[in-house]
Design a protein around this motif. Structure first.
Motif, PDB file in Angstrom:
ATOM      1  N   PHE A 154      -9.989   1.287  -1.083  1.00 30.05           N
ATOM      2  CA  PHE A 154      -9.530   0.062  -1.737  1.00 30.05           C
ATOM      3  C   PHE A 154     -10.302  -1.149  -1.213  1.00 30.05           C
ATOM      4  N   THR A 214      -1.719   9.714   5.952  1.00 35.04           N
ATOM      5  CA  THR A 214      -3.159   9.578   5.769  1.00 35.04           C
ATOM      6  C   THR A 214      -3.894  10.448   6.790  1.00 35.04           C
ATOM      7  N   ASP A 216      -1.546   2.599  -5.130  1.00 40.63           N
ATOM      8  CA  ASP A 216      -1.181   3.989  -4.831  1.00 40.63           C
ATOM      9  C   ASP A 216      -2.258   4.922  -5.353  1.00 40.63           C
ATOM     10  N   LEU A 239       1.436   5.497   5.847  1.00 36.68           N
ATOM     11  CA  LEU A 239       0.283   5.650   6.742  1.00 36.68           C
ATOM     12  C   LEU A 239       0.315   6.945   7.536  1.00 36.68           C
ATOM     13  N   SER A 271       3.589  -1.572   3.943  1.00 40.85           N
ATOM     14  CA  SER A 271       3.358  -0.145   3.722  1.00 40.85           C
ATOM     15  C   SER A 271       4.496   0.619   4.397  1.00 40.85           C
ATOM     16  N   LYS A 300      -7.139  -0.813   8.385  1.00 39.92           N
ATOM     17  CA  LYS A 300      -7.644  -1.190   7.062  1.00 39.92           C
ATOM     18  C   LYS A 300      -6.676  -2.136   6.367  1.00 39.92           C
ATOM     19  N   ILE A 301      -5.396  -1.793   6.319  1.00 41.75           N
ATOM     20  CA  ILE A 301      -4.467  -2.654   5.580  1.00 41.75           C
ATOM     21  C   ILE A 301      -4.235  -3.975   6.307  1.00 41.75           C
ATOM     22  N   ALA A 308      -5.984   3.749   9.032  1.00 44.85           N
ATOM     23  CA  ALA A 308      -5.325   3.236   7.833  1.00 44.85           C
ATOM     24  C   ALA A 308      -4.612   1.921   8.139  1.00 44.85           C
ATOM     25  N   PHE A 315       0.847  -1.193   0.000  1.00 49.52           N
ATOM     26  CA  PHE A 315       0.000   0.000   0.000  1.00 49.52           C
ATOM     27  C   PHE A 315       0.885   1.247   0.000  1.00 49.52           C
ATOM     28  N   GLY A 316       0.636   2.113  -0.987  1.00 51.77           N
ATOM     29  CA  GLY A 316       1.455   3.316  -1.130  1.00 51.77           C
ATOM     30  C   GLY A 316       2.762   3.008  -1.833  1.00 51.77           C
ATOM     31  N   ASP A 346      -6.880   4.958  -3.248  1.00 50.53           N
ATOM     32  CA  ASP A 346      -6.409   5.303  -1.914  1.00 50.53           C
ATOM     33  C   ASP A 346      -6.714   4.136  -0.981  1.00 50.53           C
ATOM     34  N   ILE A 347      -6.075   4.153   0.178  1.00 47.72           N
ATOM     35  CA  ILE A 347      -6.194   3.029   1.111  1.00 47.72           C
ATOM     36  C   ILE A 347      -7.630   2.816   1.578  1.00 47.72           C
TER      37      ILE A 347
END
Length: 279
Positions: free
Chosen positions: A111, A129, A81, A126, A122, A138-139, A135, A58-59, A107-108
């Protein structure tokens, strides 16, 4: 967060118009080796029995990590990303390296994916964000049971000396002068676009938060993860480190950052990583 989206829209972090900057960097050096535990994870030598096949980052930005993992470790990587220009750059590098990660522009928080992954990564994302904690939650939801999450965040103590130096220098002498000081402190960067993207991200970013391992420990407990390694103690066996000792090591990061940034004038961002396993 709209201001962060706009900040990266035309000038993504780690950006250069010259694709050879990325290609040469990846071909000449496996930068994952800087993260000792991540290298072991990717080589399936972490001692936890994990066989890492599917990874999501992520990112991903301009793709240095996604492309490095794809090139050196031959893993299946899904890279996400929210900056289209960054993804386009990453895709160009992938093509040049002859690797084929999957890219998603998102975006996170918006997604969605029905898949779960052996490893979720990541790095340096984060804390930009709107809510780092949310965040992270979420991931973490995309990690398989027994899988791993690997995160890099700005550190509360380690970050302060560098920010104080360069942001105050920018205030009193102007942004251009602060950028010249940054270049002096970070002289290994020769490409102007690349160097300026780092300065923008590290010094004049519109939003960032800083964190500690003590804070993250409570997050991990809440989402059902167990800490397995961290850069705070240089990736050493955590069984030999009490919470009190880790806390003391964290606070020492401010002195280290002061020595490097202020006395030696060697750019040190104030950053830490941690790896955790889903129970």
């Amino acid at each position: 967060m709209k201001e962060v989206v706009n900040f990266y829209k035309d000038n993504p972090f780690n950006f250069s118009n010259d694709i050879s900057v990325y290609f040469d960097s990846i071909k000449n050096s496996n930068q994952v080796l800087e993260y000792e535990d991540l290298h072991k994870i990717l080589r399936n030598r972490f001692g936890s029995g994990n066989n890492i096949k599917n990874i999501i980052e992520f990112g991903c930005g301009t793709g240095w990590l996604t492309n490095t993992i794809s090139y050196y470790y031959k893993k299946n990587v899904h890279a996400v990303d929210f900056t289209k220009k960054a993804i386009e750059t990453a895709q160009s590098v992938s093509k040049t390296l002859k690797v084929s990660p999957k890219y998603t522009h998102s975006d996170i928080f918006s997604f969605e994916d029905s898949n779960l992954y052996d490893l979720v990564i990541s790095l340096g994302v984060l804390h930009h964000t709107i809510d780092c904690y949310k965040a992270f939650k979420k991931i973490s939801s995309f990690v398989k049971k027994g899988g791993l999450i690997y995160v890099g965040l700005y550190h509360y103590y380690g970050r302060r000396p560098m920010l104080k130096l360069l942001q105050e220098y920018s205030y009193w002498h102007g942004e251009k002068s602060a950028y010249n000081l940054f270049k002096k402190m970070n002289s290994s960067m020769k490409d102007e676009d690349h160097s300026f993207s780092w300065f923008r991200d590290q010094v004049i970013h519109p939003h960032e938060t800083q964190h500690t391992l003590m804070e993250i420990s409570s997050w991990l407990k809440e989402v059902g993860f167990e800490l397995v390694s961290t850069s705070i103690n240089k990736y050493k066996n955590l069984k030999k480190f009490s919470i009190e000792k880790l806390d003391a090591l964290e606070k020492e990061m401010e002195n280290y950052s002061y020595e490097r940034n202020i006395k030696d004038q060697k750019f040190t961002p104030g950053y830490f990583t941690f790896c955790a396993k889903k129970l």
